[in-house]
Design an enzyme around this catalytic site. Sequence first.
Site, PDB file in Angstrom:
ATOM      1  N   GLY A  13     -65.967  43.221  24.531  1.00 48.79           N
ATOM      2  CA  GLY A  13     -65.426  44.332  25.322  1.00 48.79           C
ATOM      3  C   GLY A  13     -64.532  43.868  26.454  1.00 48.79           C
ATOM      4  N   VAL A  15     -65.312  42.644  29.231  1.00 48.60           N
ATOM      5  CA  VAL A  15     -65.754  41.401  29.848  1.00 48.60           C
ATOM      6  C   VAL A  15     -65.724  40.245  28.840  1.00 48.60           C
ATOM      7  CG1 VAL A  15     -67.740  40.227  30.878  1.00 48.60           C
ATOM      8  CG2 VAL A  15     -67.101  42.500  31.646  1.00 48.60           C
ATOM      9  N   THR A  91     -74.276  47.745  29.173  1.00 50.03           N
ATOM     10  CA  THR A  91     -75.566  48.140  29.759  1.00 50.03           C
ATOM     11  C   THR A  91     -75.370  49.476  30.487  1.00 50.03           C
ATOM     12  OG1 THR A  91     -74.995  46.785  31.679  1.00 50.03           O
ATOM     13  CG2 THR A  91     -76.471  45.794  30.069  1.00 50.03           C
ATOM     14  N   THR A 131     -74.265  43.003  33.324  1.00 52.14           N
ATOM     15  CA  THR A 131     -74.919  43.352  34.583  1.00 52.14           C
ATOM     16  C   THR A 131     -76.256  44.029  34.271  1.00 52.14           C
ATOM     17  OG1 THR A 131     -72.763  43.654  35.587  1.00 52.14           O
ATOM     18  CG2 THR A 131     -74.644  44.584  36.756  1.00 52.14           C
ATOM     19  N   LYS A 220     -75.290  40.347  41.980  1.00 50.18           N
ATOM     20  CA  LYS A 220     -74.275  41.143  41.277  1.00 50.18           C
ATOM     21  C   LYS A 220     -74.404  42.619  41.667  1.00 50.18           C
ATOM     22  CE  LYS A 220     -71.222  42.713  38.618  1.00 50.18           C
ATOM     23  NZ  LYS A 220     -69.791  42.531  38.839  1.00 50.18           N
ATOM     24  N   ASN A 224     -71.525  44.822  43.996  1.00 49.40           N
ATOM     25  CA  ASN A 224     -70.927  46.099  43.605  1.00 49.40           C
ATOM     26  C   ASN A 224     -71.351  47.230  44.539  1.00 49.40           C
ATOM     27  OD1 ASN A 224     -69.250  45.241  41.627  1.00 49.40           O
ATOM     28  ND2 ASN A 224     -70.458  45.988  39.903  1.00 49.40           N
ATOM     29  N   SER A 269     -59.475  57.547  48.624  1.00 49.61           N
ATOM     30  CA  SER A 269     -58.999  58.004  47.319  1.00 49.61           C
ATOM     31  C   SER A 269     -59.741  59.262  46.902  1.00 49.61           C
ATOM     32  CB  SER A 269     -59.228  56.906  46.268  1.00 49.61           C
ATOM     33  OG  SER A 269     -60.619  56.735  46.053  1.00 49.61           O
ATOM     34  N   CYS A 276     -68.514  50.471  36.260  1.00 46.85           N
ATOM     35  CA  CYS A 276     -69.494  49.634  36.963  1.00 46.85           C
ATOM     36  C   CYS A 276     -70.115  50.240  38.217  1.00 46.85           C
ATOM     37  CB  CYS A 276     -68.857  48.303  37.322  1.00 46.85           C
ATOM     38  SG  CYS A 276     -68.528  47.311  35.863  1.00 46.85           S
ATOM     39  N   PHE A 338     -59.102  55.142  35.408  1.00 47.16           N
ATOM     40  CA  PHE A 338     -59.868  55.124  36.667  1.00 47.16           C
ATOM     41  C   PHE A 338     -59.186  54.326  37.760  1.00 47.16           C
ATOM     42  CE2 PHE A 338     -62.056  51.039  37.353  1.00 47.16           C
ATOM     43  CZ  PHE A 338     -61.846  50.392  36.148  1.00 47.16           C
TER      44      PHE A 338
HETATM   45  P1  NAD Z   1     -67.843  47.182  26.610  1.00 46.78           P
HETATM   46  O1  NAD Z   1     -68.516  48.418  26.185  1.00 46.78           O
HETATM   47  O2  NAD Z   1     -66.363  47.153  26.775  1.00 46.78           O
HETATM   48  O3  NAD Z   1     -68.202  46.004  25.576  1.00 46.78           O
HETATM   49  C1  NAD Z   1     -69.481  45.767  25.088  1.00 46.78           C
HETATM   50  C2  NAD Z   1     -69.370  45.418  23.596  1.00 46.78           C
HETATM   51  O4  NAD Z   1     -70.633  44.958  23.127  1.00 46.78           O
HETATM   52  C3  NAD Z   1     -69.007  46.609  22.697  1.00 46.78           C
HETATM   53  O5  NAD Z   1     -67.805  46.330  22.013  1.00 46.78           O
HETATM   54  C4  NAD Z   1     -70.209  46.735  21.740  1.00 46.78           C
HETATM   55  O6  NAD Z   1     -69.826  47.095  20.426  1.00 46.78           O
HETATM   56  C5  NAD Z   1     -70.769  45.344  21.763  1.00 46.78           C
HETATM   57  N1  NAD Z   1     -72.174  45.236  21.371  1.00 46.78           N
HETATM   58  C6  NAD Z   1     -73.219  45.997  21.769  1.00 46.78           C
HETATM   59  N2  NAD Z   1     -74.359  45.555  21.196  1.00 46.78           N
HETATM   60  C7  NAD Z   1     -74.026  44.499  20.427  1.00 46.78           C
HETATM   61  C8  NAD Z   1     -74.787  43.591  19.600  1.00 46.78           C
HETATM   62  N3  NAD Z   1     -76.120  43.700  19.492  1.00 46.78           N
HETATM   63  N4  NAD Z   1     -74.104  42.633  18.931  1.00 46.78           N
HETATM   64  C9  NAD Z   1     -72.772  42.510  19.063  1.00 46.78           C
HETATM   65  N5  NAD Z   1     -72.020  43.322  19.841  1.00 46.78           N
HETATM   66  C10 NAD Z   1     -72.642  44.294  20.518  1.00 46.78           C
HETATM   67  O7  NAD Z   1     -68.558  46.727  27.962  1.00 46.78           O
HETATM   68  P2  NAD Z   1     -67.918  45.841  29.150  1.00 46.78           P
HETATM   69  O8  NAD Z   1     -67.115  46.697  30.047  1.00 46.78           O
HETATM   70  O9  NAD Z   1     -67.326  44.617  28.575  1.00 46.78           O
HETATM   71  O10 NAD Z   1     -69.236  45.466  29.959  1.00 46.78           O
HETATM   72  C11 NAD Z   1     -70.167  44.549  29.446  1.00 46.78           C
HETATM   73  C12 NAD Z   1     -71.153  44.175  30.557  1.00 46.78           C
HETATM   74  O11 NAD Z   1     -70.469  43.516  31.611  1.00 46.78           O
HETATM   75  C13 NAD Z   1     -71.849  45.368  31.206  1.00 46.78           C
HETATM   76  O12 NAD Z   1     -73.173  44.998  31.512  1.00 46.78           O
HETATM   77  C14 NAD Z   1     -71.069  45.575  32.474  1.00 46.78           C
HETATM   78  O13 NAD Z   1     -71.859  46.143  33.492  1.00 46.78           O
HETATM   79  C15 NAD Z   1     -70.682  44.179  32.856  1.00 46.78           C
HETATM   80  N6  NAD Z   1     -69.447  44.081  33.643  1.00 46.78           N
HETATM   81  C16 NAD Z   1     -68.346  44.840  33.339  1.00 46.78           C
HETATM   82  C17 NAD Z   1     -67.179  44.708  34.080  1.00 46.78           C
HETATM   83  C18 NAD Z   1     -65.948  45.536  33.775  1.00 46.78           C
HETATM   84  O14 NAD Z   1     -65.023  45.505  34.556  1.00 46.78           O
HETATM   85  N7  NAD Z   1     -65.893  46.280  32.688  1.00 46.78           N
HETATM   86  C19 NAD Z   1     -67.114  43.782  35.113  1.00 46.78           C
HETATM   87  C20 NAD Z   1     -68.241  43.013  35.384  1.00 46.78           C
HETATM   88  C21 NAD Z   1     -69.396  43.176  34.649  1.00 46.78           C
HETATM   89  C1  UDX Z   2     -65.502  46.535  39.929  1.00 44.22           C
HETATM   90  C2  UDX Z   2     -65.652  45.320  40.874  1.00 44.22           C
HETATM   91  O1  UDX Z   2     -64.533  45.252  41.762  1.00 44.22           O
HETATM   92  C3  UDX Z   2     -65.745  44.050  40.070  1.00 44.22           C
HETATM   93  O2  UDX Z   2     -65.977  42.932  40.927  1.00 44.22           O
HETATM   94  C4  UDX Z   2     -66.887  44.183  39.085  1.00 44.22           C
HETATM   95  O3  UDX Z   2     -66.985  43.020  38.299  1.00 44.22           O
HETATM   96  C5  UDX Z   2     -66.712  45.407  38.203  1.00 44.22           C
HETATM   97  O4  UDX Z   2     -66.570  46.579  39.021  1.00 44.22           O
HETATM   98  P1  UDX Z   2     -63.492  47.639  38.558  1.00 44.22           P
HETATM   99  O5  UDX Z   2     -64.410  48.802  38.446  1.00 44.22           O
HETATM  100  O6  UDX Z   2     -62.871  47.107  37.319  1.00 44.22           O
HETATM  101  O7  UDX Z   2     -64.263  46.402  39.242  1.00 44.22           O
HETATM  102  O8  UDX Z   2     -62.296  47.993  39.564  1.00 44.22           O
HETATM  103  P2  UDX Z   2     -62.184  48.089  41.158  1.00 44.22           P
HETATM  104  O9  UDX Z   2     -60.903  47.504  41.537  1.00 44.22           O
HETATM  105  O10 UDX Z   2     -63.375  47.574  41.843  1.00 44.22           O
HETATM  106  O11 UDX Z   2     -62.067  49.667  41.402  1.00 44.22           O
HETATM  107  C6  UDX Z   2     -63.147  50.546  41.184  1.00 44.22           C
HETATM  108  C7  UDX Z   2     -62.773  51.942  41.629  1.00 44.22           C
HETATM  109  O12 UDX Z   2     -62.675  52.021  43.046  1.00 44.22           O
HETATM  110  C8  UDX Z   2     -61.425  52.422  41.090  1.00 44.22           C
HETATM  111  O13 UDX Z   2     -61.525  53.771  40.710  1.00 44.22           O
HETATM  112  C9  UDX Z   2     -60.509  52.260  42.278  1.00 44.22           C
HETATM  113  O14 UDX Z   2     -59.415  53.130  42.234  1.00 44.22           O
HETATM  114  C10 UDX Z   2     -61.441  52.609  43.421  1.00 44.22           C
HETATM  115  N1  UDX Z   2     -61.029  52.038  44.721  1.00 44.22           N
HETATM  116  C11 UDX Z   2     -60.951  50.696  44.885  1.00 44.22           C
HETATM  117  C12 UDX Z   2     -60.753  52.881  45.794  1.00 44.22           C
HETATM  118  O15 UDX Z   2     -60.830  54.112  45.667  1.00 44.22           O
HETATM  119  N2  UDX Z   2     -60.404  52.342  46.999  1.00 44.22           N
HETATM  120  C13 UDX Z   2     -60.327  50.999  47.199  1.00 44.22           C
HETATM  121  O16 UDX Z   2     -60.007  50.581  48.312  1.00 44.22           O
HETATM  122  C14 UDX Z   2     -60.603  50.141  46.101  1.00 44.22           C
END
Ligand code: NAD
Ligand code: UDX
Length: 480
Positions: A13, A15, A91, A131, A220, A224, A269, A276, A338
């Site tokens: 995904g 991440v 998650t 996370t 973590k 956040n 905003s 997240c 977003f």
């Molecule tokens: P996502 O939904 O984009 O990706 C997760 C992927 O895992 C999906 O494609 C799903 O099909 C796959 N999956 C689920 N179960 C599976 C299994 N058993 N085997 C193989 N694949 C499987 O999610 P994401 O945004 O990448 O987030 C993943 C984690 O990282 C979350 O816990 C999130 O909180 C954390 N995280 C996300 C961000 C972000 O910016 N999106 C940043 C930091 C941490």
């Molecule tokens: C966030 C954390 O920043 C990152 O460290 C973590 O790993 C995942 O969650 P993300 O959600 O991808 O990242 O974007 P971020 O830049 O944090 O923005 C989150 C939301 O807050 C957005 O909707 C953004 O527009 C808003 N935002 C951000 C504000 O409204 N004001 C700000 O000053 C900053």
Amino acid sequence: DMTLSRICCIGAGYVGGPTCTIIADKCPDVTVTVTDLSQDRINQWNSDNLPIYEPGLDEIVRRRRNKNLFFSTDVKKAVIEAELIFICVNTPTKNYGLGKGRAADLKYVEAAARMIAEVANQSKIVVEKSTVPVKAAESISNILKANQRLGVQYQVLSNPEFLAEGTAVNDLLNPDRVLIGGEQTKEGREAVESLCWIYSHWVPRENIITMNTWSSELSKLAANAFLAQRISSINAMSAICEMTGADVTEVAHAVGTDTRIGNKFLKASVGFGGSCFQKDVLNMVYLCECLNLPEVAAYWQQVININEYQKRRFANRIIESLFNTVTNKKLAVFGFSFKKDTGDTRESAAIYVCKYLTDEGANLRIYDPKVTDKKIFSELTNPLMCEDPERVKELVTTYPDPYEAANGTHALVICTEWDQFTTLDYSKIYQKMLKPAFIFDGRLILDHEALMKIGFQVVTIGKKLQRSNVHRSFSTSSQS
Ligand code: NAD
Ligand code: UDX
């Protein structure tokens, strides 16, 4: 020997994909396989059209793919071959059962752990990158150990990810820090060293912080929560500004120049979105409740409450400014993701603003440079939020062009801070709109003085603008 030659990732995904792409690029001596259950997602990673939009990512994927970076649905094979496995599955907030609406749903993490235990025939380092609530690593470890085959050893590490969407490549290349938590035993420290070895290909050693597993997991959630809290704090100020003569941008500047506070993440905003912040803060609220810490839970819950209030408040201001009714009015919505530079819509504030406006019977004409029509409609007709999907489909139209979207509308609503919105020809837009023509700037990105000169009524967050005040005298409903 702490070096590794094969690693894999479960979950391709937002991440797993970018993180492993950077690892493959920086560690040419390591073979990296990114796996997912979704054939669709893996096909996209193997095509010219990646499943996520992230500036700079395409080029790096193209350079490493099928050299030392592979995308596959054969999760088991990749796990069997890997010495180290990242768990990067989703998650989400649980939407059923115990902890519904707050707790993190760990079913995908657990399924991944059980699958590893089922197929592994040699020792593995399992890295929790998703996370999770504090102590999840312990649960993973319990599952692995209860199903352990003879001669197979597991070490479970916590290595939370701090990348933000839209800037993932840069965040991964230049992280403020990399956090690794592990068991405080000889084997635990060796596993930590192996993961350090990967990151030290490009991250200075002093920026790699190691600690115990629980501290790492909680850090973590804490990071956040602190970030989300800053946004809710400045958004709470924005409400005071709108009622007084203060300007939230000036307040943020004054507060942010205190070096103890710092100037980042103080942009008022329409409310924070993304997959997240809300999920992780709720996750912590639930954790606090389970730990019998109701005051701590209430403290963090308020960060979410202010965010909901902010989204609702912005929608209310739109309705109030448009003479207290938007029924059958045409409103152009600019931006649905977003934040800028991503096509991700998860928990986007735009969804809620659009919902409140369609609940009032407004016709919405939505434009976003990266979000597909399909995604917009699936968000707006999501059964968890929408009672009448047919009605929403009647009221909402998407447009591939901002000028077309604005044509013949009563108002323009900015929900995302896309750079291109600052360079549109607003005189041209004004001419094609109904009068009085309104702009609601939910991101504080436009030149409000210039817009008022053109003739627009401008309403924004955290600032009273002269011309728009005229209409507040017609208003009967109250702000709060
Ligand atoms: P996502 O939904 O984009 O990706 C997760 C992927 O895992 C999906 O494609 C799903 O099909 C796959 N999956 C689920 N179960 C599976 C299994 N058993 N085997 C193989 N694949 C499987 O999610 P994401 O945004 O990448 O987030 C993943 C984690 O990282 C979350 O816990 C999130 O909180 C954390 N995280 C996300 C961000 C972000 O910016 N999106 C940043 C930091 C941490
Ligand atoms: C966030 C954390 O920043 C990152 O460290 C973590 O790993 C995942 O969650 P993300 O959600 O991808 O990242 O974007 P971020 O830049 O944090 O923005 C989150 C939301 O807050 C957005 O909707 C953004 O527009 C808003 N935002 C951000 C504000 O409204 N004001 C700000 O000053 C900053």
